[in-house]
Write a protein that holds these residues in place. Structure first.
Motif, PDB file in Angstrom:
ATOM      1  N   CYS A  19       7.875   4.072 -34.405  1.00  0.00           N
ATOM      2  CA  CYS A  19       6.839   4.882 -33.778  1.00  0.00           C
ATOM      3  C   CYS A  19       6.341   4.234 -32.486  1.00  0.00           C
ATOM      4  O   CYS A  19       6.388   4.829 -31.425  1.00  0.00           O
ATOM      5  CB  CYS A  19       5.703   5.085 -34.760  1.00  0.00           C
ATOM      6  SG  CYS A  19       4.411   6.150 -34.151  1.00  0.00           S
ATOM      7  N   CYS A  20       5.841   2.990 -32.587  1.00  0.00           N
ATOM      8  CA  CYS A  20       5.193   2.366 -31.427  1.00  0.00           C
ATOM      9  C   CYS A  20       5.981   1.205 -30.814  1.00  0.00           C
ATOM     10  O   CYS A  20       5.653   0.744 -29.732  1.00  0.00           O
ATOM     11  CB  CYS A  20       3.809   1.872 -31.814  1.00  0.00           C
ATOM     12  SG  CYS A  20       3.806   0.490 -32.978  1.00  0.00           S
ATOM     13  N   ARG A  48      -2.144  -1.637 -30.975  1.00  0.00           N
ATOM     14  CA  ARG A  48      -2.381  -0.222 -31.267  1.00  0.00           C
ATOM     15  C   ARG A  48      -3.279   0.405 -30.208  1.00  0.00           C
ATOM     16  O   ARG A  48      -3.006   1.502 -29.719  1.00  0.00           O
ATOM     17  CB  ARG A  48      -3.004  -0.047 -32.644  1.00  0.00           C
ATOM     18  CG  ARG A  48      -3.182   1.405 -33.042  1.00  0.00           C
ATOM     19  CD  ARG A  48      -3.854   1.584 -34.397  1.00  0.00           C
ATOM     20  NE  ARG A  48      -3.242   0.769 -35.425  1.00  0.00           N
ATOM     21  CZ  ARG A  48      -3.833  -0.291 -35.994  1.00  0.00           C
ATOM     22  NH1 ARG A  48      -5.053  -0.637 -35.662  1.00  0.00           N
ATOM     23  NH2 ARG A  48      -3.206  -0.982 -36.923  1.00  0.00           N
ATOM     24  N   TRP A  51      -1.272   0.945 -27.106  1.00  0.00           N
ATOM     25  CA  TRP A  51      -0.289   2.012 -27.326  1.00  0.00           C
ATOM     26  C   TRP A  51      -0.971   3.379 -27.251  1.00  0.00           C
ATOM     27  O   TRP A  51      -0.462   4.295 -26.601  1.00  0.00           O
ATOM     28  CB  TRP A  51       0.403   1.796 -28.681  1.00  0.00           C
ATOM     29  CG  TRP A  51       1.386   2.836 -29.058  1.00  0.00           C
ATOM     30  CD1 TRP A  51       2.617   3.058 -28.494  1.00  0.00           C
ATOM     31  CD2 TRP A  51       1.247   3.801 -30.093  1.00  0.00           C
ATOM     32  NE1 TRP A  51       3.246   4.102 -29.127  1.00  0.00           N
ATOM     33  CE2 TRP A  51       2.416   4.578 -30.112  1.00  0.00           C
ATOM     34  CE3 TRP A  51       0.241   4.074 -31.017  1.00  0.00           C
ATOM     35  CZ2 TRP A  51       2.614   5.615 -31.016  1.00  0.00           C
ATOM     36  CZ3 TRP A  51       0.444   5.108 -31.921  1.00  0.00           C
ATOM     37  CH2 TRP A  51       1.615   5.866 -31.912  1.00  0.00           C
ATOM     38  N   ALA A  56       0.397   7.019 -26.710  1.00  0.00           N
ATOM     39  CA  ALA A  56       1.035   7.046 -28.036  1.00  0.00           C
ATOM     40  C   ALA A  56       2.467   7.568 -27.953  1.00  0.00           C
ATOM     41  O   ALA A  56       2.884   8.452 -28.705  1.00  0.00           O
ATOM     42  CB  ALA A  56       0.194   7.869 -29.021  1.00  0.00           C
ATOM     43  N   LEU A  79       0.375  11.535 -35.606  1.00  0.00           N
ATOM     44  CA  LEU A  79      -0.442  10.396 -35.206  1.00  0.00           C
ATOM     45  C   LEU A  79      -1.673  10.265 -36.110  1.00  0.00           C
ATOM     46  O   LEU A  79      -1.977   9.184 -36.606  1.00  0.00           O
ATOM     47  CB  LEU A  79      -0.866  10.534 -33.745  1.00  0.00           C
ATOM     48  CG  LEU A  79      -1.811   9.459 -33.210  1.00  0.00           C
ATOM     49  CD1 LEU A  79      -1.174   8.077 -33.308  1.00  0.00           C
ATOM     50  CD2 LEU A  79      -2.208   9.784 -31.776  1.00  0.00           C
TER      51      LEU A  79
END
Length: 96
Positions: A19-20, A48, A51, A56, A79
């Protein structure tokens, strides 16, 4: 992820979050001053926050539904679900 982030003994798996893009054992090793490091949870929070601030964007599209490609912002519902699972937000915070 294909593997856990950290093993029971505390060692990082070096797994990448699709995801990130966070890599456990690399991105959580943040030196803020000579010999002084952020805790793992502080490093997670910082990564986070950056990001999310950067939109995102998806690191690897293979883990997401059709229409979610690398470099695109993660769908809001996905998300929100992930942030709820991490207990970053509560379910009632996402309903606006």
């Amino acid at each position: 992820m294909d593997d856990v982030a950290y093993y029971e003994n505390g060692d990082a798996s070096f797994e990448l979050c699709s995801c990130c893009g966070f890599q456990f054992g690399v991105d959580d090793d943040v030196e803020i001053e000579d010999g002084i490091f952020l805790s793992r949870s502080e490093a997670h929070d910082l990564y986070r926050a950056n990001w999310l601030k950067d939109g995102a964007k998806i690191f690897s599209g293979y883990a997401f539904e059709r229409g979610q490609a690398k470099g695109e912002p993660l769908a809001r519902t996905v998300l929100e679900s992930q942030l709820q699972n991490l207990q970053v937000i509560r379910k009632n915070q996402t309903q606006k």
